[in-house]
Design a protein around this motif. Structure first.
Motif, PDB file in Angstrom:
ATOM      1  N   MET A   9       7.629   5.324   2.023  1.00  0.00           N
ATOM      2  CA  MET A   9       7.800   6.738   1.668  1.00  0.00           C
ATOM      3  C   MET A   9       8.286   6.883   0.229  1.00  0.00           C
ATOM      4  N   LEU A  10       9.232   6.059  -0.148  1.00  0.00           N
ATOM      5  CA  LEU A  10       9.730   6.111  -1.522  1.00  0.00           C
ATOM      6  C   LEU A  10       8.624   5.774  -2.514  1.00  0.00           C
ATOM      7  N   ALA A  11       7.818   4.769  -2.183  1.00  0.00           N
ATOM      8  CA  ALA A  11       6.696   4.390  -3.047  1.00  0.00           C
ATOM      9  C   ALA A  11       5.699   5.542  -3.155  1.00  0.00           C
ATOM     10  N   TYR A  12       5.487   6.251  -2.059  1.00  0.00           N
ATOM     11  CA  TYR A  12       4.570   7.394  -2.060  1.00  0.00           C
ATOM     12  C   TYR A  12       5.083   8.490  -3.003  1.00  0.00           C
ATOM     13  N   PHE A  13       6.368   8.827  -2.898  1.00  0.00           N
ATOM     14  CA  PHE A  13       6.933   9.871  -3.750  1.00  0.00           C
ATOM     15  C   PHE A  13       6.986   9.433  -5.215  1.00  0.00           C
ATOM     16  N   LYS A  14       7.154   8.141  -5.446  1.00  0.00           N
ATOM     17  CA  LYS A  14       7.131   7.625  -6.825  1.00  0.00           C
ATOM     18  C   LYS A  14       5.754   7.817  -7.435  1.00  0.00           C
ATOM     19  N   GLU A  15       4.747   7.530  -6.652  1.00  0.00           N
ATOM     20  CA  GLU A  15       3.373   7.600  -7.151  1.00  0.00           C
ATOM     21  C   GLU A  15       2.868   9.041  -7.295  1.00  0.00           C
ATOM     22  N   LYS A  16       3.116   9.866  -6.297  1.00  0.00           N
ATOM     23  CA  LYS A  16       2.537  11.215  -6.271  1.00  0.00           C
ATOM     24  C   LYS A  16       3.345  12.241  -7.054  1.00  0.00           C
ATOM     25  N   LEU A  71       9.004  -3.448  -4.054  1.00  0.00           N
ATOM     26  CA  LEU A  71       7.899  -2.601  -3.635  1.00  0.00           C
ATOM     27  C   LEU A  71       7.587  -1.550  -4.703  1.00  0.00           C
ATOM     28  N   ASP A  72       8.071  -1.768  -5.898  1.00  0.00           N
ATOM     29  CA  ASP A  72       7.857  -0.844  -6.998  1.00  0.00           C
ATOM     30  C   ASP A  72       6.395  -0.824  -7.442  1.00  0.00           C
ATOM     31  N   TRP A  73       5.665  -1.869  -7.188  1.00  0.00           N
ATOM     32  CA  TRP A  73       4.264  -2.009  -7.606  1.00  0.00           C
ATOM     33  C   TRP A  73       3.289  -1.329  -6.656  1.00  0.00           C
ATOM     34  N   PHE A  74       3.701  -0.997  -5.443  1.00  0.00           N
ATOM     35  CA  PHE A  74       2.799  -0.539  -4.389  1.00  0.00           C
ATOM     36  C   PHE A  74       2.116   0.772  -4.764  1.00  0.00           C
TER      37      PHE A  74
END
Length: 106
Positions: A9-16, A71-74
């Protein structure tokens, strides 16, 4: 399992960033709406997500948490496997011979 979903979820919010969709998030993670909201509330309580201008966003603490868990790269924008590996389909009526098939082995 919860920890992994929280990281995704955190990776999703980072990306979007501000272009997120809770429906898309639920669809990508394959979880129910009530469970999605429960996890988001946990992330808000832990300070990993924050609300800015009435939108959810990744906090500084959340970004560091992602980096510490590697998981920063995901990315959720990865192409489907078929598009990554199979650009052109091999015709069924065309025989396939592996490289060096007819080469003699001593």
């Amino acid at each position: 399992m919860d920890e992994y979903l929280r990281l995704l979820m955190l990776a999703y919010f980072k990306e979007k960033k501000e272009k997120y969709s809770l429906y898309e998030l639920r669809k990508n993670l394959g979880i129910a709406e009530s469970y999605t909201l429960e996890l988001i509330n946990q992330l808000l309580e832990d300070g990993l997500l924050e609300i800015k201008n009435n939108l959810l966003s990744l906090s500084h603490k959340g970004r560091i948490f992602l980096m510490n868990n590697s998981l920063d790269w995901f990315s959720f924008e990865i192409e489907p496997m078929e598009q990554l590996f199979f650009h052109e389909r091999w015709p069924l009526d065309k025989p396939y011979a592996p490289k060096n098939f007819s080469k003699k082995i001593k």
